[in-house]
Design a protein around this motif. Structure first.
Motif, PDB file in Angstrom:
ATOM      1  N   ARG A  13       0.835  -1.212   0.000  1.00 31.45           N
ATOM      2  CA  ARG A  13       0.000   0.000   0.000  1.00 31.45           C
ATOM      3  C   ARG A  13       0.863   1.252   0.000  1.00 31.45           C
ATOM      4  NH1 ARG A  13      -3.778  -3.088   3.362  1.00 31.45           N
ATOM      5  NH2 ARG A  13      -2.630  -2.452   5.208  1.00 31.45           N
ATOM      6  N   LYS A  14       1.934   1.234   0.768  1.00 25.47           N
ATOM      7  CA  LYS A  14       2.827   2.396   0.829  1.00 25.47           C
ATOM      8  C   LYS A  14       3.492   2.633  -0.522  1.00 25.47           C
ATOM      9  CE  LYS A  14       6.768   4.231   3.440  1.00 25.47           C
ATOM     10  NZ  LYS A  14       7.701   4.467   2.357  1.00 25.47           N
ATOM     11  N   GLU A  15       4.026   1.584  -1.103  1.00 26.51           N
ATOM     12  CA  GLU A  15       4.717   1.734  -2.380  1.00 26.51           C
ATOM     13  C   GLU A  15       3.738   2.091  -3.507  1.00 26.51           C
ATOM     14  OE1 GLU A  15       8.075  -0.726  -4.723  1.00 26.51           O
ATOM     15  OE2 GLU A  15       8.341  -0.189  -2.620  1.00 26.51           O
ATOM     16  N   PHE A  16       2.558   1.497  -3.487  1.00 28.57           N
ATOM     17  CA  PHE A  16       1.533   1.837  -4.474  1.00 28.57           C
ATOM     18  C   PHE A  16       1.154   3.311  -4.334  1.00 28.57           C
ATOM     19  CE2 PHE A  16      -2.903   2.206  -5.848  1.00 28.57           C
ATOM     20  CZ  PHE A  16      -2.816   1.692  -7.133  1.00 28.57           C
ATOM     21  N   GLY A  17       0.960   3.758  -3.109  1.00 33.82           N
ATOM     22  CA  GLY A  17       0.615   5.156  -2.866  1.00 33.82           C
ATOM     23  C   GLY A  17       1.667   6.117  -3.381  1.00 33.82           C
ATOM     24  N   GLU A  18       2.930   5.770  -3.174  1.00 32.15           N
ATOM     25  CA  GLU A  18       4.017   6.608  -3.671  1.00 32.15           C
ATOM     26  C   GLU A  18       4.019   6.662  -5.196  1.00 32.15           C
ATOM     27  OE1 GLU A  18       7.598   5.057  -1.950  1.00 32.15           O
ATOM     28  OE2 GLU A  18       7.050   5.703   0.068  1.00 32.15           O
ATOM     29  N   ALA A  19       3.765   5.523  -5.836  1.00 32.46           N
ATOM     30  CA  ALA A  19       3.715   5.478  -7.298  1.00 32.46           C
ATOM     31  C   ALA A  19       2.551   6.306  -7.836  1.00 32.46           C
ATOM     32  CB  ALA A  19       3.604   4.031  -7.778  1.00 32.46           C
ATOM     33  N   ILE A  20       1.409   6.219  -7.176  1.00 30.48           N
ATOM     34  CA  ILE A  20       0.225   6.987  -7.591  1.00 30.48           C
ATOM     35  C   ILE A  20       0.489   8.479  -7.455  1.00 30.48           C
ATOM     36  CG2 ILE A  20      -2.172   7.539  -6.928  1.00 30.48           C
ATOM     37  CD1 ILE A  20      -1.799   4.892  -8.512  1.00 30.48           C
ATOM     38  N   ALA A  21       1.034   8.889  -6.318  1.00 32.90           N
ATOM     39  CA  ALA A  21       1.311  10.308  -6.083  1.00 32.90           C
ATOM     40  C   ALA A  21       2.309  10.844  -7.100  1.00 32.90           C
ATOM     41  CB  ALA A  21       1.828  10.525  -4.666  1.00 32.90           C
ATOM     42  N   SER A  22       3.337  10.072  -7.378  1.00 26.74           N
ATOM     43  CA  SER A  22       4.352  10.498  -8.340  1.00 26.74           C
ATOM     44  C   SER A  22       3.757  10.667  -9.736  1.00 26.74           C
ATOM     45  CB  SER A  22       5.485   9.468  -8.368  1.00 26.74           C
ATOM     46  OG  SER A  22       6.447   9.812  -9.334  1.00 26.74           O
ATOM     47  N   ARG A  23       2.968   9.690 -10.163  1.00 30.57           N
ATOM     48  CA  ARG A  23       2.352   9.757 -11.501  1.00 30.57           C
ATOM     49  C   ARG A  23       1.363  10.918 -11.584  1.00 30.57           C
ATOM     50  NH1 ARG A  23       2.677   9.389 -16.826  1.00 30.57           N
ATOM     51  NH2 ARG A  23       0.770   8.578 -17.750  1.00 30.57           N
ATOM     52  N   ARG A  24       0.574  11.124 -10.536  1.00 27.72           N
ATOM     53  CA  ARG A  24      -0.388  12.228 -10.519  1.00 27.72           C
ATOM     54  C   ARG A  24       0.335  13.560 -10.681  1.00 27.72           C
ATOM     55  NH1 ARG A  24      -1.476  15.698  -6.749  1.00 27.72           N
ATOM     56  NH2 ARG A  24      -0.597  14.500  -5.034  1.00 27.72           N
ATOM     57  N   LYS A  25       1.421  13.727  -9.944  1.00 22.67           N
ATOM     58  CA  LYS A  25       2.194  14.970 -10.020  1.00 22.67           C
ATOM     59  C   LYS A  25       2.850  15.142 -11.381  1.00 22.67           C
ATOM     60  CE  LYS A  25       2.946  14.981  -5.059  1.00 22.67           C
ATOM     61  NZ  LYS A  25       3.912  14.697  -3.977  1.00 22.67           N
ATOM     62  N   ASP A  26       3.343  14.034 -11.954  1.00 24.05           N
ATOM     63  CA  ASP A  26       3.934  14.091 -13.299  1.00 24.05           C
ATOM     64  C   ASP A  26       2.917  14.591 -14.322  1.00 24.05           C
ATOM     65  OD1 ASP A  26       6.369  13.153 -12.364  1.00 24.05           O
ATOM     66  OD2 ASP A  26       6.077  11.100 -13.126  1.00 24.05           O
ATOM     67  N   LEU A  27       1.652  14.222 -14.124  1.00 23.84           N
ATOM     68  CA  LEU A  27       0.590  14.643 -15.042  1.00 23.84           C
ATOM     69  C   LEU A  27       0.052  16.035 -14.711  1.00 23.84           C
ATOM     70  CD1 LEU A  27      -1.409  11.301 -15.349  1.00 23.84           C
ATOM     71  CD2 LEU A  27       0.126  12.317 -17.044  1.00 23.84           C
ATOM     72  N   GLY A  28       0.539  16.627 -13.626  1.00 22.20           N
ATOM     73  CA  GLY A  28       0.098  17.960 -13.239  1.00 22.20           C
ATOM     74  C   GLY A  28      -1.307  18.006 -12.668  1.00 22.20           C
ATOM     75  N   LEU A  29      -1.734  16.910 -12.069  1.00 22.47           N
ATOM     76  CA  LEU A  29      -3.081  16.829 -11.500  1.00 22.47           C
ATOM     77  C   LEU A  29      -3.048  17.061  -9.999  1.00 22.47           C
ATOM     78  CD1 LEU A  29      -4.351  13.566 -13.235  1.00 22.47           C
ATOM     79  CD2 LEU A  29      -5.034  15.900 -13.793  1.00 22.47           C
TER      80      LEU A  29
END
Length: 87
Positions: A13-29
């Motif tokens: 869950r922690k690693e998934f959350g980090e991946a989600i946050a990183s991708r969201r920020k990369d997309l500027g969302l």
């Protein structure tokens, strides 16, 4: 299979959350914009990014669809890379 690589679901869950946050920020969302894409609350996105949310396959797929991601982003966790080096 996930527990073989992650050891426990809290780590996943922690690693998934980090991946989600990183991708969201990369997309500027923002979290709110992502939540609107997914049809969930901003709180759900925030909890997932912090690794505090129990994840269903439905929610994982919803994140993948909204962020144009696949299982590859979480298929090789940091802990698995370390484990293979030790073996």
């Amino acid at each position: 299979m996930l527990t073989k690589y992650y050891g426990d679901l809290d780590y996943f869950r922690k690693e998934f959350g980090e991946a989600i946050a990183s991708r969201r920020k990369d997309l500027g969302l923002t979290q709110k914009e992502l939540a609107e894409r997914m049809g969930v609350s901003q709180s759900s996105v925030s909890q997932t990014e912090r690794g505090e949310s129990a994840l269903s396959l439905y929610m994982i797929e919803a994140f993948f669809d909204a962020l144009d991601m696949s299982w590859g982003i979480v298929a090789t966790p940091k802990r698995a890379n370390q484990k293979y080096k030790e073996d």
